[in-house]
Write a protein that holds these residues in place. Structure first.
Motif, PDB file in Angstrom:
ATOM      1  N   LEU A 166      35.898  82.851 -22.159  1.00 12.45           N
ATOM      2  CA  LEU A 166      34.597  82.714 -21.299  1.00 12.45           C
ATOM      3  C   LEU A 166      34.058  81.230 -21.383  1.00 12.45           C
ATOM      4  O   LEU A 166      33.483  80.719 -20.272  1.00 12.45           O
ATOM      5  N   VAL A 167      34.079  80.522 -22.308  1.00 11.44           N
ATOM      6  CA  VAL A 167      33.602  79.463 -22.681  1.00 11.44           C
ATOM      7  C   VAL A 167      34.192  78.378 -21.657  1.00 11.44           C
ATOM      8  O   VAL A 167      33.530  77.400 -20.948  1.00 11.44           O
ATOM      9  N   ASP A 168      35.531  78.659 -21.409  1.00 15.41           N
ATOM     10  CA  ASP A 168      36.298  77.718 -20.589  1.00 15.41           C
ATOM     11  C   ASP A 168      35.755  77.803 -18.806  1.00 15.41           C
ATOM     12  O   ASP A 168      36.145  76.897 -18.345  1.00 15.41           O
ATOM     13  N   ARG A 255      22.538  82.080 -14.131  1.00 17.31           N
ATOM     14  CA  ARG A 255      21.589  80.801 -14.565  1.00 17.31           C
ATOM     15  C   ARG A 255      20.253  80.827 -13.896  1.00 17.31           C
ATOM     16  O   ARG A 255      19.268  80.530 -14.547  1.00 17.31           O
ATOM     17  N   GLY A 256      20.551  80.975 -12.698  1.00 19.00           N
ATOM     18  CA  GLY A 256      18.895  80.534 -11.895  1.00 19.00           C
ATOM     19  C   GLY A 256      17.976  81.804 -11.836  1.00 19.00           C
ATOM     20  O   GLY A 256      17.352  81.822 -11.256  1.00 19.00           O
ATOM     21  N   THR A 268      28.176  91.086 -19.590  1.00 15.00           N
ATOM     22  CA  THR A 268      27.038  90.979 -20.501  1.00 15.00           C
ATOM     23  C   THR A 268      27.131  89.714 -21.311  1.00 15.00           C
ATOM     24  O   THR A 268      26.167  89.099 -21.699  1.00 15.00           O
ATOM     25  N   LEU A 269      28.651  89.505 -21.673  1.00 14.65           N
ATOM     26  CA  LEU A 269      28.992  88.235 -22.610  1.00 14.65           C
ATOM     27  C   LEU A 269      28.734  86.979 -21.682  1.00 14.65           C
ATOM     28  O   LEU A 269      28.237  85.982 -22.248  1.00 14.65           O
ATOM     29  N   GLU A 270      28.967  87.091 -20.307  1.00 20.72           N
ATOM     30  CA  GLU A 270      28.935  85.995 -19.640  1.00 20.72           C
ATOM     31  C   GLU A 270      27.583  85.753 -19.428  1.00 20.72           C
ATOM     32  O   GLU A 270      27.103  84.529 -19.512  1.00 20.72           O
ATOM     33  N   SER A 271      26.821  86.544 -19.374  1.00 16.65           N
ATOM     34  CA  SER A 271      25.254  86.438 -19.103  1.00 16.65           C
ATOM     35  C   SER A 271      24.638  85.980 -20.427  1.00 16.65           C
ATOM     36  O   SER A 271      23.739  84.950 -20.104  1.00 16.65           O
ATOM     37  N   ALA A 272      25.383  86.174 -21.424  1.00 18.90           N
ATOM     38  CA  ALA A 272      24.563  85.644 -22.855  1.00 18.90           C
ATOM     39  C   ALA A 272      25.030  84.340 -22.852  1.00 18.90           C
ATOM     40  O   ALA A 272      24.285  83.372 -23.248  1.00 18.90           O
ATOM     41  N   LEU A 273      26.502  83.869 -22.628  1.00 16.65           N
ATOM     42  CA  LEU A 273      26.757  82.515 -22.660  1.00 16.65           C
ATOM     43  C   LEU A 273      25.753  81.419 -21.842  1.00 16.65           C
ATOM     44  O   LEU A 273      25.524  80.492 -22.150  1.00 16.65           O
ATOM     45  N   VAL A 343      14.572  85.478 -26.510  1.00 11.55           N
ATOM     46  CA  VAL A 343      15.743  86.185 -26.257  1.00 11.55           C
ATOM     47  C   VAL A 343      16.607  84.728 -25.588  1.00 11.55           C
ATOM     48  O   VAL A 343      17.689  84.779 -26.255  1.00 11.55           O
ATOM     49  N   ARG A 344      16.175  83.910 -25.075  1.00 10.11           N
ATOM     50  CA  ARG A 344      17.061  82.386 -24.454  1.00 10.11           C
ATOM     51  C   ARG A 344      17.330  82.014 -25.916  1.00 10.11           C
ATOM     52  O   ARG A 344      18.410  81.192 -25.932  1.00 10.11           O
ATOM     53  N   ALA A 345      16.460  81.909 -26.898  1.00  8.97           N
ATOM     54  CA  ALA A 345      16.811  81.165 -28.333  1.00  8.97           C
ATOM     55  C   ALA A 345      18.033  81.907 -28.837  1.00  8.97           C
ATOM     56  O   ALA A 345      18.942  81.294 -29.283  1.00  8.97           O
ATOM     57  N   ASP A 346      17.756  83.238 -28.914  1.00  8.67           N
ATOM     58  CA  ASP A 346      19.022  83.847 -29.510  1.00  8.67           C
ATOM     59  C   ASP A 346      20.672  83.795 -28.871  1.00  8.67           C
ATOM     60  O   ASP A 346      21.229  83.467 -29.389  1.00  8.67           O
ATOM     61  N   LEU A 347      20.211  83.527 -27.324  1.00  7.93           N
ATOM     62  CA  LEU A 347      21.544  83.196 -26.735  1.00  7.93           C
ATOM     63  C   LEU A 347      22.053  82.060 -27.000  1.00  7.93           C
ATOM     64  O   LEU A 347      23.422  81.586 -27.041  1.00  7.93           O
TER      65      LEU A 347
END
Length: 371
Positions: A166-168, A255-256, A268-273, A343-347
């Motif tokens: 997903l990072v890519d 992201r917006g 959910t992993l996408e939104s976390a990334l 939460v954003r800091a955790d992400l």
């Protein structure tokens, strides 16, 4: 030997098709003479897959939900068994979906075909005894989650950890410059009927409650591939306006958003990334949930929570996947900037834990080094 020949590649879900398409592209970049056949969706077909079967015809979830599809599933497995014997591919690549793909692994093993498992099955969640199956039938296990290394080590097994693909898939230079729009809430109800139909009415109920208290809020739904927009609107049982967006550029849109409500799953992993706080919701049939509670062995269902080892994203399952409960949790974030910033800091920390870009390339290298 030259890096050529035919590879059978098998994805059982749309998320697997997405990862399969990226892996095929990476393999072709290193070995342009390779050919692919098997079961996949639009992403894999775009990369040149000779689709003997379509992933769209299998994508089901849940123990009881699968029961109604058993005759069709066995017909598909019978076809794969025959095709493997006929085509004798040089290798078989399986992507997630263990309930289906473990059978394919046995067919390939019986024919002496090497089996590579990309995106290892989530044995750490349930049925850990299947590690013995993997040791016997799988040639190389390729993992994309960091905590899986230690899990498999306890069974004396080595896995190739390649980082998370997903990072890519995120255009980081573009994404990182997008600032969340205050009051914009994104909704991601999933791609399966069994996900969408229980969740969309609850999202609508939450929107009705929240809009009365905070009229400036705006609600946007991101439509998954293959989902009809008309069906989403039918399930939106609210007078609150809803804007529906197609899947194109969805990462930038996510992201917006100030926050998201999403079905449990890869998204959910996408939104976390991406860095957007998310409420995770899911509803299963009562029987499926009862069975799951007895056999699932992990404290969380959302991948970001599993990776972080704590509940970063609230998990609202079954009776908690209710509009009033969703509204309560959303209100706690929307009215408390410090809480949502935490939460954003955790992400931001989680993003560093998933490795550098290049996971599909590293997975392709693992596979091709045996050729």
């Amino acid at each position: 030997m030259t890096k050529s020949g035919t590879i059978w590649i098998n994805a059982g879900e749309m998320s697997g098709d997405m990862h399969g398409g990226k892996l095929m592209a990476a393999l072709l970049k290193k070995a342009p003479k390779l050919q692919f056949c098997g079961m996949g969706g639009p992403e894999m077909r775009y990369q040149g897959l000779d689709a003997v079967l379509r992933v769209e015809d299998l994508s089901v979830m849940g123990f009881t939900e699968v029961l109604g599809h058993i005759p069709r599933i066995f017909q598909m497995l019978k076809r794969i068994k025959a095709e493997l014997a006929l085509r004798k591919p040089r290798a078989v690549i399986l992507i997630d979906s263990p309930e289906f793909n473990f059978r394919v692994a046995k067919y390939a093993h019986a024919l002496g075909i090497p089996v590579y498992y990309y995106i290892s099955p989530k044995l750490w969640a349930w049925r850990t005894g299947r590690a013995k199956f993997i040791a016997k039938y799988i040639t190389r296990m390729i993992s994309i989650l960091p905590f899986e290394i230690e899990f498999y080590k306890q069974f004396g097994m080595h896995v190739d950890y390649v980082g998370n693909p997903l990072v890519d898939m995120v255009d980081w230079p573009t994404i990182d410059h997008i600032e969340p729009i205050p009051g914009r809430i994104g909704l991601l109800p999933g791609s399966r009927r069994k996900e969408i139909e229980p969740l969309m009415p609850e999202y609508a109920k939450a929107a009705t409650i929240l809009a009365k208290e905070m009229p400036h809020l705006e609600f946007h739904c991101i439509q998954a591939p293959g989902v009809e927009q008309s069906r989403l609107r039918e399930l939106w049982q609210s007078d609150v306006p809803l804007t529906i967006h197609g899947p194109l550029n969805r990462y930038a849109f996510m992201r917006g958003c100030e926050m998201l409500m999403a079905a449990s799953g890869t998204v959910t992993l996408e939104s976390a990334l991406i860095g957007t706080p998310t409420l995770v919701a899911y509803k299963l049939s009562k029987l499926t949930y009862a069975i799951g509670k007895r056999i699932v062995k992990v404290p969380y269902v959302a991948l970001p929570n599993l990776i972080m080892g704590r509940e970063v994203f609230p998990e609202l399952l079954q009776e908690k996947a209710d509009g009033a409960v969703l509204a309560e949790h959303a209100r706690a974030w929307l009215t408390n900037p410090q809480a949502i910033d935490a939460v954003r800091a955790d992400l931001a920390q989680l993003r560093t834990m998933l490795g550098e870009p290049g996971a599909p390339d590293r997975a392709a290298q693992v596979i091709l080094q045996d050729f």
